[in-house]
Design a protein around this motif. Structure first.
Motif, PDB file in Angstrom:
ATOM      1  N   UNK A   1      -0.369   3.827  -4.102  1.00 53.56           N
ATOM      2  CA  UNK A   1      -0.710   4.109  -2.702  1.00 53.56           C
ATOM      3  C   UNK A   1      -1.989   4.957  -2.618  1.00 53.56           C
ATOM      4  N   UNK A   2      -2.145   5.918  -3.514  1.00 56.44           N
ATOM      5  CA  UNK A   2      -3.357   6.747  -3.518  1.00 56.44           C
ATOM      6  C   UNK A   2      -4.585   5.900  -3.833  1.00 56.44           C
ATOM      7  N   UNK A   3      -4.435   4.969  -4.774  1.00 53.93           N
ATOM      8  CA  UNK A   3      -5.562   4.100  -5.130  1.00 53.93           C
ATOM      9  C   UNK A   3      -5.962   3.222  -3.955  1.00 53.93           C
ATOM     10  N   UNK A   4      -4.986   2.613  -3.312  1.00 56.59           N
ATOM     11  CA  UNK A   4      -5.289   1.742  -2.171  1.00 56.59           C
ATOM     12  C   UNK A   4      -5.811   2.578  -1.009  1.00 56.59           C
ATOM     13  N   UNK A   5      -5.352   3.825  -0.884  1.00 56.45           N
ATOM     14  CA  UNK A   5      -5.888   4.708   0.158  1.00 56.45           C
ATOM     15  C   UNK A   5      -7.387   4.918  -0.049  1.00 56.45           C
ATOM     16  N   UNK A   6      -7.797   5.077  -1.317  1.00 53.12           N
ATOM     17  CA  UNK A   6      -9.232   5.211  -1.597  1.00 53.12           C
ATOM     18  C   UNK A   6      -9.973   3.937  -1.172  1.00 53.12           C
TER      19      UNK A   6
END
Length: 825
Positions: A196-201
């Motif tokens: 989720x953090x990666x896709x948030x970026x």
């Protein structure tokens, strides 16, 4: 004969036996070229591996013959070649690309090399898409996205880009491994948070992935999480002509020429094929379905390319979380076409059924439901919001785990102390001897001072004699009580209850000259009996304690106030209206006088406010109770040392007021706050759990209600014992929920245990036992055992009649239940 020649002969032989005039499948027709859609030069004789005769044969082959593209079948199938990259084994394939493990001779390191499949080397649209993937991935600089080191065209003409080699397992493999071993969900949730953090970026860079699924997530040997395969990624806000999905007319023609019919759909996992469109094509045009069935959002399944935004990836995250929680995909038994059709129509109710009553934490289940909402507006706005929710859940989980560890450690200490119980009784006797010696020393010292001070000799002698006599009497009392309970006399199973019972008759008349000592001992005994579940004996000891303290001179008001408050507590817990009135009067006196003596913000004043409020709740004076609790909280929050107050206890009581006023959302939020508060005691958390369980019962949220009531029952059984009134009360509450939710099998087993425990503490026809027997009959009826229920009700009526008379209301209620059963027959 070469493999290519042998395949060509097979095709020619088949063609010779084909019926004359066999039509060509429209999706296998030869591509037409015009002035405005020709994207490659005309084929010359000998140009490439397919001769003109073989090309004619290919054009005549019906698509049903083999599920493959014949130009691809007859093309050169060798590995790409490059002087810089030493090509190793294939480590992945899908869409329009192949991925190889390679050794970069220039950089002297192992990399992953993604190349365009040879069958697309003449397809301009495919080449453009491949280069766009490499460029776009290269612009995303994040630890969760494999970095792109180089891209371009190899010496043999193969488009490529090189990137970091990630060795490990896919998330799909980890989920399957967890299913096989029934391992903890915690590790998977940690991986999900990283994704989720990666896709948030990516969303912050205005890029959406559009093909999130466990197969596209790699977890390295050292725990690094990488989101792979950005081939379908799209940068938001692009003009239609720059949008890779807004294909030109020539691209659409090329795409149609490369498509083959979808074979008969297999029943199984809808992701097994890995195709990106319902027709199996590796490329997309405007209006085509982009993504993987079971992970794509409804708007994505409808081909609404221009309306897609970050919430498409949020749906994909929800599908991944769903698989983590349940171990299955959204449409495990549907074909690709069925899965796409259900997604397009938003028909997800049956797919989400495994989340109903799921044992995972409610926060995760609620997040999964939000992410998988059919309407994009109901989902979290982007992956950053999903990551924040998971972070908050993880923080809460860590707090709960730390608290559980603390409680476990305390339980271990209690077990150790329990084993030492016999030894401490003996040790205490020795300690009393030491106290007696110390008292003798004090007496001796006082005698010495008396000798030195002739003018005070008489007074000193009197004081010394009194102190000596008091010490002697206390020692004799404790020696008799504890000595009579030594293991050598009472056995090694001597209990605290037996020691306390032994103290009562020994106490009478022993401290008539020292009322303060008697008051303190009796108040301690009263507290012991209260928590042993004997409120009548506790009340008696509190009243005797209060009478003793009132004889002390000079008067110690704080001791009197403390005793009045405890007496009021046991009166409130007994539950009839007369007790409530006296309890309210006593606690109002305690609050008023404590404020005068200690001030408005003293911790004992705050405790007095809270305790009076609990009585007002019992008397249904809810507004007055709420005012007291809110005033107490304001004083706590304004204090420079709020940790010295019992804030969670006040919060639980305020939540009780909200619950009774029908403000259930507010009450639930407060109860959960207390359950997550590290400073809350076990008693305070138990109060929150039992009240929350009852409120959820009223709201008909039976599964959640049972979960909290069961936790409370386990706490009470551990702390107070199997047959303590508080433990039995929790059992009765659980029985009612099981009855209303029609969990009759579970209820039947539960009532067997409950009745056995109640029978040892209550008379045969007491109210709790009659209620349990009535529920037992209902359970038998619900399970279709009507004859057993009839016999059970007849036995219940006989029991109540013999104990309390045939006209007693319990007997009449059982008779009414029996009449209704017989009338139904």
């Amino acid at each position: 004969m070469s493999e290519v020649s042998r395949r060509a002969v097979v095709v020619e032989q088949w063609h010779c036996h084909a019926p004359p005039g066999t039509p060509r499948h429209p999706l296998q027709r030869k591509m037409s070229r015009s002035s405005n859609d020709d994207t490659r030069p005309p084929r010359r004789s000998g140009d490439g591996p397919i001769s003109e005769p073989n090309q004619s044969v290919l054009d005549a082959v019906p698509s049903q013959f083999l599920n493959t593209s014949f130009p691809s079948l007859l093309s050169d199938t060798g590995l790409p070649s490059s002087p810089r990259y030493q090509i190793g084994e294939s480590i992945g394939s899908g869409g329009i690309g192949d991925v190889y493990r390679v050794y970069d001779r220039m950089g002297q390191r192992h990399l992953a090399l993604k190349t365009l499949q040879r069958k697309f080397h003449r397809n301009g649209a495919a080449i453009d898409r491949f280069h766009r993937e490499g460029l776009l991935t290269g612009t995303l600089q994040h630890p969760g996205i494999p970095p792109v080191y180089d891209h371009g065209t190899l010496e043999d003409g193969t488009p490529f880009f090189s990137m970091k080699l990630v060795e490990g397992q896919t998330l799909q493999q980890l989920i399957e491994a967890r299913q096989a071993s029934d391992d903890s969900l915690g590790e998977l949730i940690g991986i999900f948070e990283s994704v989720a953090q990666t896709i948030a970026y990516a969303h912050a860079q205005q890029v959406i992935h559009r093909d999130l699924k466990p197969q596209n997530i790699m977890v390295g040997k050292f725990g690094e999480v990488q989101v792979m395969d950005w081939g379908l990624a799209k940068r938001l806000g692009m003009q239609p002509r720059s949008d890779p999905d807004a294909a030109t007319k020539s691209e659409q023609t090329l795409l149609q020429a490369n498509r083959v019919p979808d074979p008969a759909p297999s029943r199984g996992d809808e992701t097994s094929g890995g195709d990106e469109t319902p027709q199996g094509s590796e490329l997309t045009t405007a209006g085509d379905v982009v993504g993987t069935p079971g992970y794509m959002a409804p708007e994505q399944a409808r081909g609404d390319i221009d309306s897609l935004d970050a919430r498409v990836d949020v749906f994909g995250l929800g599908a991944i979380l769903f698989q983590m929680l349940t171990g299955r995909t959204l449409f495990p038994n549907a074909s690709r076409i069925e899965a796409i059709d259900k997604t397009r129509r938003g028909d997800l109710d049956a797919a989400l059924e495994p989340l109903r009553n799921h044992p995972a934490d409610s926060e995760l289940v609620a997040l999964c439901h939000r992410c998988l909402a059919t309407d994009p507006a109901e989902r979290p706005a982007d992956a950053a919001e999903v990551a924040r929710i998971v972070q908050a859940y993880d923080a809460s989980l860590q707090r709960r785990m730390r608290h559980a560890e603390i409680q476990r450690s305390r339980s271990e200490v209690r077990m150790i102390e329990s084993r030492k119980r016999q030894r401490w009784i003996i040790g205490l006797t020795s300690a009393l001897t030491a106290v007696a010696i110390a008292a003798a020393i004090i007496v001796s010292h006082q005698w010495g001072k008396a000798i030195e001070a002739a003018t005070a000799e008489s007074i000193a002698r009197d004081n010394a004699e009194q102190a000596s006599q008091a010490t002697k009497e206390v020692n004799e009392f404790l020696n008799r009580v504890l000595g009579a309970s030594l293991p050598e006399r009472r056995g090694h199973d001597v209990t605290l209850r037996e020691v306390v019972d032994q103290a009562l008759p020994e106490l009478d008349g022993k401290f008539t000259e020292r009322p303060g000592v008697e008051g303190a001992i009796r108040r301690t005994l009263g507290e012991s009996y209260r928590w042993l579940g004997e409120p009548e004996i506790a009340e008696q000891q509190y009243r005797l304690s209060l009478a003793a303290f009132e004889q002390v001179r000079p008067v110690d008001e704080l001791e009197i106030l403390e005793t009045k408050d405890r007496l009021a507590g046991v009166l409130r817990s007994r539950g009839d209206e007369g007790d409530f009135e006296e309890s309210k009067r006593l606690r109002a006196e305690v609050l008023e006088r404590t404020q005068e003596l200690l001030g408005d913000s003293h911790e004992r004043t705050i405790a007095a406010m809270n305790n009076l409020g609990t009585v007002l709740i019992e008397m249904n004076e809810l507004d007055a109770a709420a005012d007291l609790f809110r005033s107490a909280l304001r004083r706590i929050d304004a204090s420079s040392h709020p940790e010295q107050y019992s804030r969670p206890a006040v919060l639980v009581n305020l939540a009780d007021v909200d619950r009774m006023n029908g403000q259930w959302d507010s009450a639930e939020a407060i109860y959960l706050e207390v359950l997550g508060a590290p400073e809350a005691s076990t008693f305070e958390k138990d109060n929150a759990m039992i009240q929350l369980g009852q409120m959820l019962h009223s709201a008909e949220r039976y599964a959640s209600s049972l979960r909290y009531l069961r936790q409370s029952f386990e706490v009470r059984e551990n702390y107070y014992g199997a047959r303590h009134p508080l433990t039995l009360s929790a059992m009765r509450k659980m029985s009612r929920v099981m009855d209303e939710s029609e969990r009759y099998d579970e209820l039947l087993k539960w009532l067997d245990d409950s009745l056995d425990r109640h029978a040892k503490e209550y008379p045969p026809a007491a109210g709790p036992i009659c209620e349990a027997r009535s529920l037992m009959a209902k359970a038998l009826i619900g399970l279709g055992r009507r004859d057993d229920a009839e016999h059970y009700l007849q036995a219940t009526i006989e029991l109540i009649s013999s104990e309390r008379g045939a006209k007693h209301r319990y007997a009449l209620a059982a008779q009414k239940q029996l009449d209704a059963l017989q009338a139904a027959d």
